[in-house]
Design a protein around this motif. Sequence first.
Motif, PDB file in Angstrom:
ATOM      1  N   GLY A 415      31.124  40.017  61.449  1.00 14.79           N
ATOM      2  CA  GLY A 415      30.698  40.468  60.168  1.00 14.79           C
ATOM      3  C   GLY A 415      29.250  40.209  59.769  1.00 14.79           C
ATOM      4  O   GLY A 415      28.741  39.711  60.609  1.00 14.79           O
ATOM      5  N   TRP A 416      28.785  40.516  58.534  1.00 13.09           N
ATOM      6  CA  TRP A 416      29.728  41.185  57.670  1.00 13.09           C
ATOM      7  C   TRP A 416      29.448  42.565  57.761  1.00 13.09           C
ATOM      8  O   TRP A 416      28.697  43.272  57.914  1.00 13.09           O
ATOM      9  N   ASP A 417      30.883  43.232  57.351  1.00 12.03           N
ATOM     10  CA  ASP A 417      31.226  44.566  57.230  1.00 12.03           C
ATOM     11  C   ASP A 417      31.666  45.248  55.936  1.00 12.03           C
ATOM     12  O   ASP A 417      32.447  44.501  55.266  1.00 12.03           O
ATOM     13  N   PRO A 418      31.245  46.434  55.721  1.00 10.89           N
ATOM     14  CA  PRO A 418      31.670  46.982  54.368  1.00 10.89           C
ATOM     15  C   PRO A 418      33.125  46.837  54.417  1.00 10.89           C
ATOM     16  O   PRO A 418      33.916  47.178  55.370  1.00 10.89           O
ATOM     17  N   TYR A 419      33.565  46.726  53.171  1.00 13.34           N
ATOM     18  CA  TYR A 419      35.057  46.391  52.847  1.00 13.34           C
ATOM     19  C   TYR A 419      35.266  46.844  51.536  1.00 13.34           C
ATOM     20  O   TYR A 419      34.650  46.227  50.383  1.00 13.34           O
ATOM     21  N   GLY A 420      36.442  47.900  51.423  1.00 13.54           N
ATOM     22  CA  GLY A 420      36.666  48.034  50.001  1.00 13.54           C
ATOM     23  C   GLY A 420      35.501  48.877  49.170  1.00 13.54           C
ATOM     24  O   GLY A 420      34.683  49.443  49.790  1.00 13.54           O
ATOM     25  N   SER A 421      35.952  48.953  47.868  1.00 14.79           N
ATOM     26  CA  SER A 421      34.782  49.821  47.181  1.00 14.79           C
ATOM     27  C   SER A 421      34.709  48.879  45.764  1.00 14.79           C
ATOM     28  O   SER A 421      35.626  48.340  45.392  1.00 14.79           O
ATOM     29  N   GLY A 422      33.349  48.934  45.094  1.00 18.68           N
ATOM     30  CA  GLY A 422      33.280  48.279  43.968  1.00 18.68           C
ATOM     31  C   GLY A 422      33.010  46.913  43.770  1.00 18.68           C
ATOM     32  O   GLY A 422      33.584  46.127  44.607  1.00 18.68           O
ATOM     33  N   TYR A 423      31.911  46.511  43.183  1.00 12.59           N
ATOM     34  CA  TYR A 423      31.533  44.922  43.070  1.00 12.59           C
ATOM     35  C   TYR A 423      32.212  44.176  42.184  1.00 12.59           C
ATOM     36  O   TYR A 423      32.909  45.050  41.174  1.00 12.59           O
ATOM     37  N   TRP A 424      32.227  43.020  42.125  1.00 15.27           N
ATOM     38  CA  TRP A 424      32.971  42.222  41.292  1.00 15.27           C
ATOM     39  C   TRP A 424      32.113  42.103  39.957  1.00 15.27           C
ATOM     40  O   TRP A 424      30.778  42.000  40.081  1.00 15.27           O
ATOM     41  N   VAL A 425      32.736  41.875  39.001  1.00 12.64           N
ATOM     42  CA  VAL A 425      32.012  41.583  37.459  1.00 12.64           C
ATOM     43  C   VAL A 425      32.889  40.388  36.704  1.00 12.64           C
ATOM     44  O   VAL A 425      33.821  40.196  37.414  1.00 12.64           O
ATOM     45  N   ASN A 426      32.054  40.097  35.868  1.00 12.98           N
ATOM     46  CA  ASN A 426      32.845  38.917  35.125  1.00 12.98           C
ATOM     47  C   ASN A 426      34.232  39.627  34.539  1.00 12.98           C
ATOM     48  O   ASN A 426      34.215  40.577  33.965  1.00 12.98           O
ATOM     49  N   GLY A 427      35.317  38.768  34.978  1.00 11.73           N
ATOM     50  CA  GLY A 427      36.619  39.392  34.694  1.00 11.73           C
ATOM     51  C   GLY A 427      37.429  39.983  35.650  1.00 11.73           C
ATOM     52  O   GLY A 427      38.610  40.280  35.363  1.00 11.73           O
ATOM     53  N   SER A 428      36.656  40.273  36.884  1.00  8.97           N
ATOM     54  CA  SER A 428      37.196  40.785  37.982  1.00  8.97           C
ATOM     55  C   SER A 428      38.594  39.826  38.307  1.00  8.97           C
ATOM     56  O   SER A 428      38.245  38.551  38.631  1.00  8.97           O
ATOM     57  N   VAL A 429      39.496  40.546  38.590  1.00  7.29           N
ATOM     58  CA  VAL A 429      40.693  39.805  39.067  1.00  7.29           C
ATOM     59  C   VAL A 429      41.171  40.377  40.817  1.00  7.29           C
ATOM     60  O   VAL A 429      41.160  41.312  40.993  1.00  7.29           O
ATOM     61  N   ILE A 430      40.681  38.909  41.482  1.00  3.81           N
ATOM     62  CA  ILE A 430      40.925  39.280  42.955  1.00  3.81           C
ATOM     63  C   ILE A 430      42.207  38.812  43.355  1.00  3.81           C
ATOM     64  O   ILE A 430      42.665  37.584  43.413  1.00  3.81           O
ATOM     65  N   GLY A 431      43.090  39.762  43.912  1.00  2.00           N
ATOM     66  CA  GLY A 431      44.505  39.340  44.393  1.00  2.00           C
ATOM     67  C   GLY A 431      44.429  39.037  46.031  1.00  2.00           C
ATOM     68  O   GLY A 431      43.692  39.908  46.404  1.00  2.00           O
ATOM     69  N   ILE A 432      45.008  38.129  46.327  1.00  2.00           N
ATOM     70  CA  ILE A 432      45.079  37.718  47.807  1.00  2.00           C
ATOM     71  C   ILE A 432      46.588  37.607  48.433  1.00  2.00           C
ATOM     72  O   ILE A 432      47.249  37.200  47.695  1.00  2.00           O
ATOM     73  N   ALA A 433      46.741  38.771  49.072  1.00  4.99           N
ATOM     74  CA  ALA A 433      48.348  39.039  49.787  1.00  4.99           C
ATOM     75  C   ALA A 433      48.088  38.372  51.148  1.00  4.99           C
ATOM     76  O   ALA A 433      47.548  39.282  51.855  1.00  4.99           O
ATOM     77  N   LEU A 434      48.565  37.330  51.556  1.00  5.94           N
ATOM     78  CA  LEU A 434      48.501  36.637  52.644  1.00  5.94           C
ATOM     79  C   LEU A 434      49.840  36.961  53.489  1.00  5.94           C
ATOM     80  O   LEU A 434      50.919  36.510  53.076  1.00  5.94           O
ATOM     81  N   ASP A 435      49.992  37.897  54.374  1.00  7.16           N
ATOM     82  CA  ASP A 435      51.116  38.331  55.090  1.00  7.16           C
ATOM     83  C   ASP A 435      51.153  37.494  56.598  1.00  7.16           C
ATOM     84  O   ASP A 435      50.699  38.158  57.436  1.00  7.16           O
ATOM     85  N   LEU A 436      51.894  36.589  56.744  1.00  2.18           N
ATOM     86  CA  LEU A 436      51.632  35.713  58.040  1.00  2.18           C
ATOM     87  C   LEU A 436      52.649  36.143  58.986  1.00  2.18           C
ATOM     88  O   LEU A 436      52.721  35.868  60.152  1.00  2.18           O
ATOM     89  N   ASP A 437      53.632  37.151  58.466  1.00  2.00           N
ATOM     90  CA  ASP A 437      54.752  37.592  59.172  1.00  2.00           C
ATOM     91  C   ASP A 437      53.986  38.662  59.960  1.00  2.00           C
ATOM     92  O   ASP A 437      54.125  38.862  61.484  1.00  2.00           O
ATOM     93  N   ALA A 438      53.360  39.603  59.389  1.00  6.70           N
ATOM     94  CA  ALA A 438      52.558  40.425  59.832  1.00  6.70           C
ATOM     95  C   ALA A 438      51.046  40.162  60.622  1.00  6.70           C
ATOM     96  O   ALA A 438      50.441  40.948  61.375  1.00  6.70           O
ATOM     97  N   GLY A 439      50.501  38.953  60.150  1.00  7.57           N
ATOM     98  CA  GLY A 439      49.299  38.473  60.653  1.00  7.57           C
ATOM     99  C   GLY A 439      48.150  39.372  60.073  1.00  7.57           C
ATOM    100  O   GLY A 439      47.204  39.558  60.467  1.00  7.57           O
TER     101      GLY A 439
END
Length: 841
Positions: A415-439
């Motif tokens: 990396g670093w590779d482009p990922y997603g769209s839109g930068y973060w701002v104050n108040g941005s909520v970043i969700g993390i979905a960690l799926d260890l069954d699917a890896g």
Amino acid sequence: MTLPASGAISLNDVNVELDLSATAQIGMNDSAVRDLFDVPSGAISMSDGYGKSAYYTIERSLRFRSSGPAYLSKTYGAGSASEKYTFSFWVKRGKLGVAQDLLGADSGVAWYSTFLQFTASDTLRFWTYYGSSGTRYGWYTTQVFRDPSAWYHFVINVDTSISGQQSRRLWVNGTEVTSFTSEVSGYNSIGMNTYVFASGVSSLLSYTFDGYTAENHMVWGQTLDPTYFGEYNANIGAWQPIEYSGSYGTNGFYLNFSNNANTTALGYDYSGNGNNWTTNNISLTNDYTYDSKQDVPTLTSSIQANYAVVSVIDIDRGSITTSNGNLTNVKATDSTSPRAVSSMGVTSGKWYAEITWSSITDSTPYGDYIITGVTTKENWTPSYNGYNGVLYMASNPAGGLNGYKATYTNGSFVGWDPYGSGYWVNGSVIGIALDLDAGTVTFYNNGVSQGAITLPSTTEEWFIFCTSDGGYNGYTNHFNFGASEFTYSAPSGFKRMNTYNLPDSTIVDGGAYFNTVLYTGNGGNKSITGVGFRPDFVWGKLRSTSSYHRLHDVLRGSDNTLASNVTDAQVTGNGIVSFDSDGFTMDSGTNINQVYPYVAWNWKANGAGVSNGSGSITSTVSANTTAGFSIVSYTGNGSAGATIGHGLGVAPSMMIVKQKNAAQYWPVYHVGTHITPATGQAYLNTTNAYFAESTTWNNTAPTSSVFTVGTNLETNASGGSFIAYCFAQVEGYSNFGKYIGNGSSDGPFAYTGFRPAFVMIKRTDALAWWYTLDAERNTYNVLQNYLSANDSYGEYSNVDFFDFTSNGFKLRTSNSEGNASGGVYMYMAFAESPFKNSLAR
């Protein structure tokens, strides 16, 4: 169905099965379950099959934010003094290392007040100021309380008609504390006009509490022990809350914080006395200030349990400060890149959490970034060999760029590779979905998926973390692991990060497979009991003076002894006569039974060995696959690449080998070294570093069925008779890993996934001793008593060394042999109980 009177029957007697976790999820508490089956109080005992008294539910806790400052208060008026009272409460700590008041009472007369406080040294202080001269009565504990990852249960009772220590007694998790410093006997009454809880707003209490509390009982006019409020569950080796059914007395109260209809209701008294409390700076705003939490000290549902927080005892805090019960992080505008890491690691399943970013600052636009990610436990520093992680980076508002991702696989960066769209701002909520069954891990920006990223393949725990890339950017962020409702709904099938949702360990009581016993020898025949099982491997050491270590096992015969601190061949006699159903019996020799104090560490294998033909050399194996431990006896053939069956069914993480019939060193294989484990070795009987040696393991890692040896006489002398102790990692019971020293008394933290009963460490990249610590010789933190496997000296107790916590261990020394800056240390650890069940220590 109507059941008879109290104590007459158990549900097992009538073959009725209740899924009590399901009743808890739909809000059925103790009374509701009893009403459903028309059961009189006390008539039945119910459990959920996992050993818990599952019908008793603590619904909510109350979080106190020191930034508030938040507190509760109650004015009683004059004339309410009492000579007896009992205070029972549960606490989960937030900030550490600063003074914090928990409870105070003012008599209404100047200089007459009582308070309970965590000190800046993390001890517990209970004092009464009596008179204008400032005379103080009370105590400080010698025990420290700095495990922020789980709950403590405290019970304090006071009887001022009794003098001395018995007038003020303290229990922690059901065990009485008897070691105090600065104790002053005398008058100690709350004698109150006003109560204040978790204050910092008046002359009564000056230091604001940051953390959580639950299930607060004040019983007025009685001195009660902890069994009125909790019970020890032998099935899981943990102390648990129970329903208190007694009276409270006129000025008693019961605060359970279950009613969060509004902030006023959070102070309601449920004792029946109507002693409601006034809440101050408590918030129910639906954001990161929401103080009514489902983080509780019971495992009653997938919602109500002990939740992950940000670990304040990890290796890399840097310039981050935490608050709000370790859910808020503030990073200063400096050049450090500290990492805030979750207190819970996971190896399977689907998990969701959120991080809300705010107060993002930057002195160099476009240059500095903030990062959310997932990481393995080995180390939080990407440059460290073996690091695995996935990072989601976005610029701060000044940058105006889209997101990027990066991956570390065994220390290799992509990396670093482009990922997603839109930068973060104050108040941005970043969700993390960690799926260890699917890896995979998927990051969300304000509820919008940025796409799944494939995780590096590893069997290690994964943690959620945040950081920045350096520069001089600062930020504030707020973690939510699910103790409050998420801002955005979790993806289907993803769980909150709490202990209920952790998988059940195959071993719920570590003491069933490993146990430490202490005894004093008598110079004659003596039977040692209290092990809890018939041991197959006993490692004993005299504590008070110099003497060899003594290792006995079932395959060599109980009376044959090896010593880990020397190269000697085994000797017969003056040792253990027999392995018994609950311990072992010693003969009248002097090796292990002098009139001195001893420690014995005991492991359970599988009794008499069986022949194993999995390898090119036939071995005899006593293997306990449940506990990941086997004892292996074999005869060497001197050939490179010879293989020996170990019987574990999974690859060992650690092996200790000794030639029984000749003077040879003790080679050790361990997965946690600074070099590739199979290409080298350490010696149990020396301080040598782990060094390259191709002929010991033949440069071949062990497999699920065999381990490989080369031509080295220490592991494969032709005709030599060998014994090997093989250990495989078992989640929730045993852990074999490494940590990196930082040279500070605020040392590194090693996550084991359980509360340790035993830990042995060894530096791998330099000379160092093999230090051993256990929870029997050190019954509370800080652990100070240690022995060394490579020498005959007696026990040392002259330094602060370790803290054992609910989920691992923390170094509390700057000693180079335990915590040299940059040093690599391997360890072996065995559990009291898995983190799923553990309380703070």
